[in-house]
Design an enzyme around this catalytic site. Structure first.
Site, mmCIF file in Angstrom:
data_model
loop_
_atom_site.group_PDB
_atom_site.id
_atom_site.type_symbol
_atom_site.label_atom_id
_atom_site.label_comp_id
_atom_site.label_asym_id
_atom_site.label_seq_id
_atom_site.Cartn_x
_atom_site.Cartn_y
_atom_site.Cartn_z
ATOM 1 N N HIS A 301 7.343 8.517 6.285
ATOM 2 C CA HIS A 301 6.824 7.152 6.303
ATOM 3 C C HIS A 301 7.958 6.161 6.433
ATOM 4 O O HIS A 301 8.997 6.338 5.798
ATOM 5 C CB HIS A 301 6.163 6.846 4.950
ATOM 6 C CG HIS A 301 4.709 7.081 4.950
ATOM 7 N ND1 HIS A 301 3.804 6.056 5.090
ATOM 8 C CD2 HIS A 301 3.994 8.205 4.828
ATOM 9 C CE1 HIS A 301 2.592 6.559 5.036
ATOM 10 N NE2 HIS A 301 2.666 7.867 4.886
ATOM 11 N N HIS A 344 3.437 5.748 -5.619
ATOM 12 C CA HIS A 344 4.354 4.639 -5.519
ATOM 13 C C HIS A 344 4.419 3.857 -6.812
ATOM 14 O O HIS A 344 3.416 3.655 -7.482
ATOM 15 C CB HIS A 344 3.812 3.728 -4.386
ATOM 16 C CG HIS A 344 4.734 2.657 -3.948
ATOM 17 N ND1 HIS A 344 4.303 1.524 -3.294
ATOM 18 C CD2 HIS A 344 6.067 2.533 -4.060
ATOM 19 C CE1 HIS A 344 5.330 0.764 -3.011
ATOM 20 N NE2 HIS A 344 6.419 1.347 -3.468
ATOM 21 N N GLU A 350 1.363 -5.804 -5.608
ATOM 22 C CA GLU A 350 0.589 -5.530 -4.394
ATOM 23 C C GLU A 350 -0.893 -5.872 -4.608
ATOM 24 O O GLU A 350 -1.555 -5.233 -5.424
ATOM 25 C CB GLU A 350 0.692 -4.056 -4.011
ATOM 26 C CG GLU A 350 2.112 -3.562 -3.793
ATOM 27 C CD GLU A 350 2.140 -2.084 -3.423
ATOM 28 O OE1 GLU A 350 1.081 -1.528 -3.084
ATOM 29 O OE2 GLU A 350 3.227 -1.489 -3.479
ATOM 30 N N HIS A 374 -2.154 -3.833 -7.851
ATOM 31 C CA HIS A 374 -1.226 -2.934 -8.523
ATOM 32 C C HIS A 374 0.026 -3.743 -8.819
ATOM 33 O O HIS A 374 0.706 -4.204 -7.908
ATOM 34 C CB HIS A 374 -0.937 -1.712 -7.644
ATOM 35 C CG HIS A 374 -2.182 -0.933 -7.319
ATOM 36 N ND1 HIS A 374 -2.668 -0.785 -6.053
ATOM 37 C CD2 HIS A 374 -3.064 -0.300 -8.127
ATOM 38 C CE1 HIS A 374 -3.790 -0.078 -6.088
ATOM 39 N NE2 HIS A 374 -4.049 0.221 -7.328
ATOM 40 N N HIS A 380 0.573 3.877 -8.564
ATOM 41 C CA HIS A 380 -0.662 3.884 -7.765
ATOM 42 C C HIS A 380 -0.452 4.829 -6.585
ATOM 43 O O HIS A 380 0.649 5.325 -6.376
ATOM 44 C CB HIS A 380 -1.033 2.472 -7.295
ATOM 45 C CG HIS A 380 0.059 1.792 -6.526
ATOM 46 N ND1 HIS A 380 1.098 1.136 -7.137
ATOM 47 C CD2 HIS A 380 0.287 1.662 -5.192
ATOM 48 C CE1 HIS A 380 1.908 0.636 -6.227
ATOM 49 N NE2 HIS A 380 1.449 0.942 -5.030
HETATM 50 FE FE LIG Z 1 2.314 0.456 -3.066
#
Ligand SMILES: [Fe+2]
Length: 447
Positions: A301, A344, A350, A374, A380
């Site tokens: 990613h 994460h 977020e 979050h 999360h």
């Molecule tokens: Fe995230």
């Protein structure tokens, strides 16, 4: 109605709805053409370096200063005074609905954009011009029906319609903004939100708003990506001058938000009487489907910052008061890679919303018109079903997020959450934690 637009981001634009209405060669002639009044709208301090300086000159039938005194808008203030809470909980909300308020329903059952706007999260304070707020709106009546106009003294509004197209009348002209488009109305600009005629039989129009209390939105730097990609400047659209000439018998209500409090004033003329304008401090809109997605084409990613449409930079290099990030339909081709978002813990906060479709990291529970939050350093990630499915997927190019548009408001600041949004009426999902509860332990000491 098809409105005309000018294209570009951060340009110095000029527009006149009557030929010759813009002064030539100067900003403030003794007498402006057509007997118009001259007014400057500043978006930055006069002394901000040229690259970041923003202002526009408006040529209007009457100056904005003609209005009755502002008084407190008590009806709207009630909810704004509600307590904000600190919580480390992972939060998810079902699609937001209009507030349950029998008093309001008993009155008329009609609510417009301003009254239907509820603060959900906030950080900082506009008094010091630092921080941001996130609002949800639900409305069923155009503001024009009540001859109402709104402006914020606190910050810039980034509006994300989720259900129902908006006709946004501004001092600079009109914009139609439908779901999958966004609009930015900057601090101090007056605007009125209406439905687009004949386009929708929705019971309620719904969407999200991000307000930033400091600075303005800009396009992110591209670094090694080069000169093109992500949101291209030519795809931003700015309205052309359009004025309302109302001589008698009108009473406009002007609503102002200042330091989070609401005020109202009346005036006997339209706030939309700007015949011509020029400058680089403007409202604009952008079609999210035009975003040019960049990603890894080998493995792993890249960080979600590659999906940034607009950023409101903070004073600390490399960080943002808020980034507006989208996750549009695209190809995923990374090999030997767990393709949905990874587990994460982030130093940023977020907030994610869903405009349409299905979010790839959750099998169920996250619906269009809902949201999740979050907060800083709170874990999360994908739910159990997604982990099971995606960790044994065969490697081949695939389309992801087809028919889907989710977005993130990501901030370096920590946010508080409004009282109304932490109970069932506020649509909070009390079972969200169960999304990860059944995650299997797959560890083995020998491979
Ligand atoms: Fe995230």
């Amino acid at each position: 109605m098809v409105y005309k637009y000018m294209t570009g981001f951060g340009n110095h634009f000029e527009s006149e709805s009557i030929k010759g209405a813009l002064p030539v060669g100067q900003n403030t002639p003794k007498k402006a053409p057509h007997g118009l009044y001259t007014e400057q709208l500043s978006g930055t301090a006069f002394t901000v370096p040229r690259a970041g300086n923003a202002r526009s000159w408006l040529y209007r039938i009457r100056p904005s200063v003609i209005h009755k005194p502002f008084v407190k808008y008590h009806e709207k203030q009630e909810e704004e005074d509600m307590k904000m809470h600190v919580t480390p909980a992972q939060l998810r909300w079902a699609p937001f609905e209009p507030k349950v308020d029998e008093k309001e329903k008993g009155k008329s059952g009609r609510v417009d954009f301003v009254d239907g706007m509820r603060k959900l999260c906030e950080s900082g304070h506009p008094e010091l011009r630092e921080g941001l707020a996130i609002y949800i709106y639900n409305f069923n009546q155009g503001m024009s029906e009540g001859k109402r106009s709104f402006f914020s003294s606190d910050g810039d509004f980034l509006i994300v319609p989720q259900e129902g197209g908006l006709l946004i009348q501004t001092e600079f002209g009109n914009m139609e903004v439908r779901p999958l488009e966004i609009a930015v109305i900057q601090c101090g600009m007056k605007f009125t939100v209406n439905k687009i005629d004949g386009e929708s039989n929705l019971e309620y129009f719904r969407g999200y708003i991000l307000e930033v209390y400091s600075g303005h939105f800009s396009l992110p730097d591209l670094g090694p990506i080069g000169a093109n990609g992500l949101a291209n400047p030519r795809d931003f659209l700015v309205p052309v001058a359009r004025y309302e000439k109302i001589d008698t018998g009108v009473e406009y209500q002007i609503i102002n938000k200042m330091q989070g409090q609401y005020f109202k004033a009346t005036q006997a003329h339209s706030p939309y009487d700007v015949v011509a304008w020029h400058g680089n401090y403007v409202p604009y809109k952008y079609d999210l489907t035009k975003f040019c997605v960049v990603n890894s084409v080998s493995y792993d990613h890249l960080d979600p910052s590659i999906f940034t449409v607009l950023t409101c930079k903070s004073t600390r290099p490399g960080t943002a008061v808020a980034d507006f990030v989208i996750f549009p339909p695209r190809f995923a081709v990374q090999q030997n890679t767990f393709r949905p978002p990874y587990f994460h813990r982030n130093v940023m906060t977020e907030f994610i919303g869903l405009i349409s479709g299905h979010y790839e990291a959750k099998k169920e529970g996250f619906m269009p018109g809902g949201a999740s939050l979050h907060s800083m350093a709170i874990p999360h990630g994908p739910d159990t079903a997604t982990v099971k499915r995606e960790s044994c997927r065969v490697d081949e190019p695939e389309r992801v997020a087809e028919g889907t548009m989710s977005f993130m408001f990501e901030s370096m600041f920590q946010m508080k959450v409004a009282d109304w949004a932490l109970n069932k009426d506020g649509k909070v999902d009390e079972n969200y934690y169960k999304a990860w509860e059944d995650m299997p332990v797959t560890f083995t000491e020998s491979e």
